[in-house]
Design a protein around this motif. Structure first.
Motif, PDB file in Angstrom:
ATOM      1  N   ARG A  59      14.291   0.929   8.266  1.00  0.00           N
ATOM      2  CA  ARG A  59      15.356   0.176   7.296  1.00  0.00           C
ATOM      3  C   ARG A  59      13.932  -0.188   6.279  1.00  0.00           C
ATOM      4  O   ARG A  59      14.400  -0.413   5.379  1.00  0.00           O
ATOM      5  CB  ARG A  59      16.073  -1.575   7.565  1.00  0.00           C
ATOM      6  CG  ARG A  59      17.695  -1.301   8.645  1.00  0.00           C
ATOM      7  CD  ARG A  59      18.825  -1.784   8.394  1.00  0.00           C
ATOM      8  NE  ARG A  59      18.188  -3.353   9.069  1.00  0.00           N
ATOM      9  CZ  ARG A  59      17.323  -3.261  10.468  1.00  0.00           C
ATOM     10  NH1 ARG A  59      18.145  -2.068  11.056  1.00  0.00           N
ATOM     11  NH2 ARG A  59      17.415  -3.502  11.355  1.00  0.00           N
ATOM     12  N   CYS A  60      13.241  -0.650   6.457  1.00  0.00           N
ATOM     13  CA  CYS A  60      12.317  -1.632   6.090  1.00  0.00           C
ATOM     14  C   CYS A  60      11.228  -0.253   5.278  1.00  0.00           C
ATOM     15  O   CYS A  60      11.532  -0.707   4.110  1.00  0.00           O
ATOM     16  CB  CYS A  60      10.919  -1.723   6.577  1.00  0.00           C
ATOM     17  SG  CYS A  60       9.919  -2.271   6.290  1.00  0.00           S
ATOM     18  N   ILE A  61      11.176   0.496   5.615  1.00  0.00           N
ATOM     19  CA  ILE A  61      10.781   1.963   4.408  1.00  0.00           C
ATOM     20  C   ILE A  61      11.647   2.578   3.647  1.00  0.00           C
ATOM     21  O   ILE A  61      11.372   2.971   2.539  1.00  0.00           O
ATOM     22  CB  ILE A  61      10.386   3.140   5.732  1.00  0.00           C
ATOM     23  CG1 ILE A  61       9.003   3.731   5.296  1.00  0.00           C
ATOM     24  CG2 ILE A  61      10.968   3.696   5.505  1.00  0.00           C
ATOM     25  CD1 ILE A  61       8.199   3.312   5.289  1.00  0.00           C
ATOM     26  N   GLU A  62      12.805   2.024   3.871  1.00  0.00           N
ATOM     27  CA  GLU A  62      13.668   3.154   3.044  1.00  0.00           C
ATOM     28  C   GLU A  62      13.917   1.767   1.635  1.00  0.00           C
ATOM     29  O   GLU A  62      13.805   2.439   0.277  1.00  0.00           O
ATOM     30  CB  GLU A  62      15.324   2.623   3.255  1.00  0.00           C
ATOM     31  CG  GLU A  62      16.403   3.457   2.968  1.00  0.00           C
ATOM     32  CD  GLU A  62      17.626   3.854   3.521  1.00  0.00           C
ATOM     33  OE1 GLU A  62      17.959   4.316   4.034  1.00  0.00           O
ATOM     34  OE2 GLU A  62      18.164   4.641   1.782  1.00  0.00           O
ATOM     35  N   GLY A  63      14.062   0.064   2.392  1.00  0.00           N
ATOM     36  CA  GLY A  63      13.147  -0.304   0.708  1.00  0.00           C
ATOM     37  C   GLY A  63      12.661  -0.210   0.393  1.00  0.00           C
ATOM     38  O   GLY A  63      12.481  -0.547  -0.654  1.00  0.00           O
ATOM     39  N   ARG A  64      11.657   0.427   1.134  1.00  0.00           N
ATOM     40  CA  ARG A  64      10.218   0.202   0.071  1.00  0.00           C
ATOM     41  C   ARG A  64      10.212   1.410  -0.540  1.00  0.00           C
ATOM     42  O   ARG A  64      10.197   1.562  -1.849  1.00  0.00           O
ATOM     43  CB  ARG A  64       9.144   0.476   0.997  1.00  0.00           C
ATOM     44  CG  ARG A  64       8.616  -0.948   1.972  1.00  0.00           C
ATOM     45  CD  ARG A  64       7.474  -1.093   3.043  1.00  0.00           C
ATOM     46  NE  ARG A  64       7.905  -2.092   3.236  1.00  0.00           N
ATOM     47  CZ  ARG A  64       6.661  -2.950   3.553  1.00  0.00           C
ATOM     48  NH1 ARG A  64       5.865  -3.162   2.155  1.00  0.00           N
ATOM     49  NH2 ARG A  64       6.507  -3.938   4.202  1.00  0.00           N
ATOM     50  N   ILE A  65      10.942   2.286  -0.626  1.00  0.00           N
ATOM     51  CA  ILE A  65      10.856   3.812  -0.682  1.00  0.00           C
ATOM     52  C   ILE A  65      11.972   3.956  -2.475  1.00  0.00           C
ATOM     53  O   ILE A  65      11.311   3.947  -3.620  1.00  0.00           O
ATOM     54  CB  ILE A  65      10.928   4.815  -0.091  1.00  0.00           C
ATOM     55  CG1 ILE A  65      10.487   5.318   0.664  1.00  0.00           C
ATOM     56  CG2 ILE A  65      11.980   5.695  -1.305  1.00  0.00           C
ATOM     57  CD1 ILE A  65      11.474   6.478   2.020  1.00  0.00           C
ATOM     58  N   GLY A 117       5.056  -4.365  16.199  1.00  0.00           N
ATOM     59  CA  GLY A 117       6.495  -5.251  16.134  1.00  0.00           C
ATOM     60  C   GLY A 117       7.525  -5.000  16.896  1.00  0.00           C
ATOM     61  O   GLY A 117       8.311  -5.602  16.953  1.00  0.00           O
ATOM     62  N   ASP A 118       7.487  -3.741  15.698  1.00  0.00           N
ATOM     63  CA  ASP A 118       9.120  -3.373  14.785  1.00  0.00           C
ATOM     64  C   ASP A 118       9.646  -2.697  15.618  1.00  0.00           C
ATOM     65  O   ASP A 118       9.101  -1.477  15.911  1.00  0.00           O
ATOM     66  CB  ASP A 118       8.540  -3.369  13.723  1.00  0.00           C
ATOM     67  CG  ASP A 118       8.245  -4.058  12.575  1.00  0.00           C
ATOM     68  OD1 ASP A 118       8.725  -5.698  12.934  1.00  0.00           O
ATOM     69  OD2 ASP A 118       7.098  -3.924  12.059  1.00  0.00           O
ATOM     70  N   GLU A 119      11.202  -2.473  15.832  1.00  0.00           N
ATOM     71  CA  GLU A 119      11.727  -1.658  16.656  1.00  0.00           C
ATOM     72  C   GLU A 119      11.438  -1.091  15.632  1.00  0.00           C
ATOM     73  O   GLU A 119      11.936  -0.625  14.214  1.00  0.00           O
ATOM     74  CB  GLU A 119      13.229  -1.851  17.066  1.00  0.00           C
ATOM     75  CG  GLU A 119      12.668  -3.055  17.854  1.00  0.00           C
ATOM     76  CD  GLU A 119      13.108  -2.822  19.264  1.00  0.00           C
ATOM     77  OE1 GLU A 119      12.968  -1.992  19.314  1.00  0.00           O
ATOM     78  OE2 GLU A 119      12.757  -3.503  19.406  1.00  0.00           O
ATOM     79  N   GLY A 137       0.402  -1.558   0.441  1.00  0.00           N
ATOM     80  CA  GLY A 137       0.057  -0.240   0.092  1.00  0.00           C
ATOM     81  C   GLY A 137       0.905   1.575   0.177  1.00  0.00           C
ATOM     82  O   GLY A 137       1.052   2.304  -0.603  1.00  0.00           O
ATOM     83  N   ARG A 138       1.979   1.368   1.030  1.00  0.00           N
ATOM     84  CA  ARG A 138       2.487   2.439   1.035  1.00  0.00           C
ATOM     85  C   ARG A 138       3.514   2.785  -1.100  1.00  0.00           C
ATOM     86  O   ARG A 138       2.983   3.692  -0.660  1.00  0.00           O
ATOM     87  CB  ARG A 138       3.713   2.769   2.222  1.00  0.00           C
ATOM     88  CG  ARG A 138       3.451   2.453   3.296  1.00  0.00           C
ATOM     89  CD  ARG A 138       3.519   2.175   5.023  1.00  0.00           C
ATOM     90  NE  ARG A 138       4.042   0.957   4.573  1.00  0.00           N
ATOM     91  CZ  ARG A 138       5.244   0.396   5.737  1.00  0.00           C
ATOM     92  NH1 ARG A 138       5.629   1.353   6.754  1.00  0.00           N
ATOM     93  NH2 ARG A 138       4.857  -0.459   5.860  1.00  0.00           N
ATOM     94  N   GLU A 139       3.619   1.678  -0.846  1.00  0.00           N
ATOM     95  CA  GLU A 139       4.490   1.939  -2.496  1.00  0.00           C
ATOM     96  C   GLU A 139       3.542   2.722  -3.616  1.00  0.00           C
ATOM     97  O   GLU A 139       4.780   3.141  -3.729  1.00  0.00           O
ATOM     98  CB  GLU A 139       5.524   0.664  -2.873  1.00  0.00           C
ATOM     99  CG  GLU A 139       6.611   0.373  -2.121  1.00  0.00           C
ATOM    100  CD  GLU A 139       5.591  -0.667  -1.522  1.00  0.00           C
ATOM    101  OE1 GLU A 139       5.301  -0.271  -0.131  1.00  0.00           O
ATOM    102  OE2 GLU A 139       6.579  -2.113  -0.188  1.00  0.00           O
TER     103      GLU A 139
HETATM  104 FE1  FES Z   1       7.407  -0.416  10.172  1.00  0.00          FE
HETATM  105 FE2  FES Z   1       8.365  -1.600   7.232  1.00  0.00          FE
HETATM  106  S1  FES Z   1       7.863  -1.917   9.161  1.00  0.00           S
HETATM  107  S2  FES Z   1       7.402   0.806   8.083  1.00  0.00           S
END
Ligand code: FES
Ligand code: SAM
Length: 347
Positions: A322-328, A314-316, A279-281
């Motif tokens: 890191r996750c969001i940078e990958g998605r961006i 549940g995420d730090e 969705g965010r992508e």
């Molecule tokens: Fe929080 Fe992807 S796990 S932004």
């Protein structure tokens, strides 16, 4: 359809009938054209940058009773928490280490956070990190209160109008007034904040004509930021049995908003990411240029449950970063860790 979209690009607006026609008759190929135009305008204004905001959910107490919201006052099953000053500062410290230069302090309407406490928080964060921006999202307060927060150093305020249909607004906000919501937005702008309005897509009972009203209100208000996301049901609210808003209609609305307010700061929201794994992508690819990863302490995240299936609980913070940078990057855009002000704003 193509002619209508060209007219929208050129005039940065359409008439009520034209918007309705567009929303009712948009097929796949004309939607692709709409999104293409939106991305073009987004690139002219912001290149391929996506601004990052660190979200700190400071309280799940709320005195309001919005029908759709999981932390509404009437939800006796909601788990309540409020962060201490130390917890909020630690979240900002962690955010600063991870490169965030905007902190969004959001919460239910919680009277524990008096003007004095909000002012202290803003001064504490700005005192330690003068090179950052503070966004508040604490609901409706008085002109005097908003002025105090601005004077203390807060820069931005998010207050979605939720829906521009008076009738629908009344149905989903039993104790609140549409006029007061709009008055707050007006006051915030007069004071000098970068202001964010916005709405939910797919609220039970919402018609396409209501979404046209949202577009018309946004054009009139000219906010610096617009937060829109799909309505998603929460199991302990009166709307528990209704369907979510759709990703497709949210994308369409994002694309149109980019065209009517070319330099607006437009997040691809957590609710969009919760509705669909991509969705965010998809939001970024439709014209959004902001993301707001979570910096709240992990132990409270599940309690800030506005709707079912909220992601990242549940995420730090470092994981989300890191996750969001990958998605961006996968969406073809680049992370920008600067404060990312609206081009037309100066304190
Ligand atoms: Fe929080 Fe992807 S796990 S932004
Ligand atoms: N109390 C503040 C206010 O009213 O602006 C900020 C917190 S409020 C929980 C933040 C936003 O969450 C609201 O503006 C609303 O649009 C969104 N929200 C609440 N419940 C939702 C739901 N069930 N689905 C999608 N978004 C929701």
């Amino acid at each position: 359809m193509i002619q209508l979209i060209d007219k929208l690009v050129k005039n940065q607006m359409l008439s009520t009938e034209e918007f309705l026609n567009l929303l009712e008759n948009l097929d796949e190929s004309s939607k692709a054209y709409l999104v293409e135009q939106s991305v073009k305008v987004r690139k002219e204004n912001y290149g391929d940058k996506v601004y990052m905001r660190g979200l700190v959910e400071i309280s799940s107490y709320c005195k309001q009773n919005c029908i759709y919201c999981g932390i509404r006052f009437g939800n006796e099953k909601a788990e309540r928490y409020r962060l201490t000053e130390d917890q909020i500062m630690s979240a900002c410290d962690e955010g600063y280490r991870l490169g965030y230069r905007t902190y969004v302090l959001q919460g239910g309407e919680d009277d524990y956070f008096t003007d004095e406490r909000v002012v202290d928080l803003v001064k504490m964060i700005k005192g330690k990190y003068p090179d950052t921006r503070i966004t508040l999202s604490l609901g409706e307060r008085s002109r005097e209160s908003y002025q105090k927060y601005y004077d203390a150093g807060a820069d931005r305020y998010l207050l979605r109008h939720e829906t521009a249909s008076r009738e629908l607004y009344r149905k989903i906000h039993p104790m609140m007034s549409y006029d007061n919501r709009l008055e707050c937005l007006k006051i915030l702008k007069e004071i000098g904040f970068q202001v964010g309005a916005g709405f939910m897509v797919g609220i039970p009972g919402q018609e396409l004509s209501d979404l046209v009203k949202d577009l018309e209100l946004l054009k009139e208000l000219k906010p610096h930021m617009v937060g829109i996301g799909p309505f998603i049901p929460h199991k302990d609210t009166p709307f528990k049995n209704f369907e979510s808003g759709t990703l497709e209609l949210t994308e369409t609305m994002l694309a149109i908003i980019r065209l009517i307010l070319p330099d607006v700061l437009l997040p691809a929201t957590t609710s969009l990411g919760s509705l669909d794994p991509k969705g965010r992508e998809r939001g970024l690819k439709a014209g959004a240029n902001v993301v707001m990863p979570n910096l709240s302490p992990t132990e409270v995240r599940e309690k800030y449950a506005l709707y079912d299936g909220k992601i990242c609980t549940g995420d730090e913070a470092a994981h989300c970063r890191r996750c969001i940078e990958g998605r961006i990057n996968s969406a073809g855009y680049q992370v920008d860790m600067s404060v990312g002000d609206n081009k037309n704003w100066e304190r």
